[in-house]
Design a protein around this motif. Structure first.
Motif, short mmCIF file in Angstrom:
data_model
loop_
_atom_site.label_atom_id
_atom_site.label_comp_id
_atom_site.label_asym_id
_atom_site.label_seq_id
_atom_site.Cartn_x
_atom_site.Cartn_y
_atom_site.Cartn_z
N UNK A 25 0.53 -1.47 -0.16
CA UNK A 25 0.23 0.11 0.23
C UNK A 25 1.15 0.87 -0.05
N UNK A 26 2.56 1.10 1.20
CA UNK A 26 2.91 2.62 1.23
C UNK A 26 3.18 2.91 -0.27
N UNK A 27 3.54 1.54 -0.89
CA UNK A 27 4.13 1.52 -3.06
C UNK A 27 3.31 2.37 -3.72
N UNK A 28 2.83 1.54 -3.90
CA UNK A 28 1.39 2.08 -4.27
C UNK A 28 0.72 3.85 -3.64
N UNK A 29 1.16 4.26 -2.85
CA UNK A 29 0.68 5.08 -2.32
C UNK A 29 1.80 6.49 -3.04
N UNK A 30 2.95 6.15 -2.66
CA UNK A 30 3.88 6.96 -2.97
C UNK A 30 4.13 7.36 -5.02
N UNK A 31 3.83 5.98 -5.09
CA UNK A 31 3.84 6.23 -6.89
C UNK A 31 2.24 6.88 -7.18
N UNK A 32 1.47 6.83 -6.81
CA UNK A 32 0.33 7.58 -6.92
C UNK A 32 0.57 9.47 -7.25
N UNK A 33 1.42 9.50 -5.79
CA UNK A 33 1.52 10.59 -5.93
C UNK A 33 2.58 11.43 -6.28
N UNK A 34 3.62 10.71 -6.91
CA UNK A 34 3.99 11.20 -8.11
C UNK A 34 5.67 10.96 -7.82
N UNK A 35 5.88 10.38 -6.47
CA UNK A 35 6.93 9.97 -6.56
C UNK A 35 7.68 8.73 -6.80
N UNK A 36 6.69 8.02 -7.78
CA UNK A 36 7.23 6.80 -8.76
C UNK A 36 8.94 7.23 -9.17
N UNK A 37 9.08 6.06 -10.23
CA UNK A 37 10.67 5.98 -10.64
C UNK A 37 10.58 7.05 -11.60
N UNK A 38 12.03 8.05 -11.62
CA UNK A 38 12.09 8.89 -12.13
C UNK A 38 13.31 9.38 -13.21
N UNK A 39 14.07 9.54 -13.68
CA UNK A 39 15.54 9.49 -13.91
C UNK A 39 16.16 10.27 -13.34
N UNK A 40 17.37 9.57 -12.74
CA UNK A 40 18.43 10.27 -11.97
C UNK A 40 19.14 11.28 -13.06
N UNK A 41 20.23 11.89 -12.38
CA UNK A 41 20.72 12.52 -13.05
C UNK A 41 21.99 11.61 -13.74
N UNK A 42 21.58 11.78 -14.85
CA UNK A 42 22.76 11.34 -15.47
C UNK A 42 22.40 9.78 -16.39
N UNK A 43 20.60 9.14 -15.61
CA UNK A 43 20.88 8.10 -16.24
C UNK A 43 19.82 8.54 -17.60
N UNK A 44 19.66 6.97 -18.63
CA UNK A 44 19.60 7.17 -19.35
C UNK A 44 17.73 6.81 -19.79
N UNK A 45 17.11 6.98 -20.50
CA UNK A 45 15.79 6.91 -20.47
C UNK A 45 15.52 6.57 -21.50
N UNK A 46 14.95 5.31 -21.26
CA UNK A 46 14.76 4.42 -22.91
C UNK A 46 14.10 5.05 -23.67
N UNK A 47 13.48 5.31 -24.97
CA UNK A 47 12.13 5.77 -25.87
C UNK A 47 12.52 4.80 -26.67
#
Length: 163
Positions: A25-47
């Motif tokens: 439930x905590x993981x779902x709540x954090x993801x729903x609030x926008x705290x989910x995975x984002x790119x860290x500095x220098x991390x490549x996001x797959x297109x």
């Protein structure tokens, strides 16, 4: 082969199950609030694998952009087979982001344009565009269509890479 039986009291088993439910439930709540995975500095996001509107929104969000939930425009564009010097700056911009638009010369792509809602200067009307070939982002930019507007890559101007 050895078999070992473990006897757990029902209270302990119920507590472990409750803890597991709490963590989920905590993981779902954090993801729903926008705290989910984002790119860290220098991390490549797959297109690759950007299939739906939700995927495009997530791709832009991973670059730090909050955009309107629906595109302002969806257009089909034909990438010229031969690109003259008038494309040099745009091709350089795309190359700096890891895109090789020349690979798609002569192909039809779709451009999805979104309204950016969180541009760092507070400027209104700034847009993000994604050029898609099938399910792959092949080019992207952020631009201001104002008279003395600008264009830059997807990286936010307030990130350490751009300061």
């Amino acid at each position: 082969m050895m078999i070992r039986a473990i006897k757990l009291p029902r209270r302990r088993l119920a507590a472990m199950g409750g803890a597991l439910v709490f963590v989920c439930a905590l993981v779902l709540a954090v993801t729903a609030m926008g705290g989910g995975p984002t790119a860290a500095a220098g991390e490549v996001i797959s297109p690759k694998g950007v299939r739906t509107n939700e995927d495009r929104l997530a791709y832009l969000e991973a670059h730090g952009w909050l955009v309107g939930s629906e595109p302002l425009a969806v257009e089909e564009l034909l990438i010229p087979k031969e690109m003259g010097s008038e494309y040099d700056d745009y091709l350089a911009l795309q190359s700096s982001q890891g895109f090789d638009l020349a690979k798609y010369a002569g192909k039809t792509v779709k451009r999805y344009t979104y309204q950016i809602l969180n541009y760092p200067t507070g400027e209104q009307g700034v847009q993000a565009s994604l050029l898609m070939y099938k399910n792959t982002v092949v080019a992207a930019d952020v631009l201001s269509p104002a008279l003395n507007g600008f264009m830059h890559g997807l990286a936010r101007p307030d990130t350490p890479a751009n300061t």
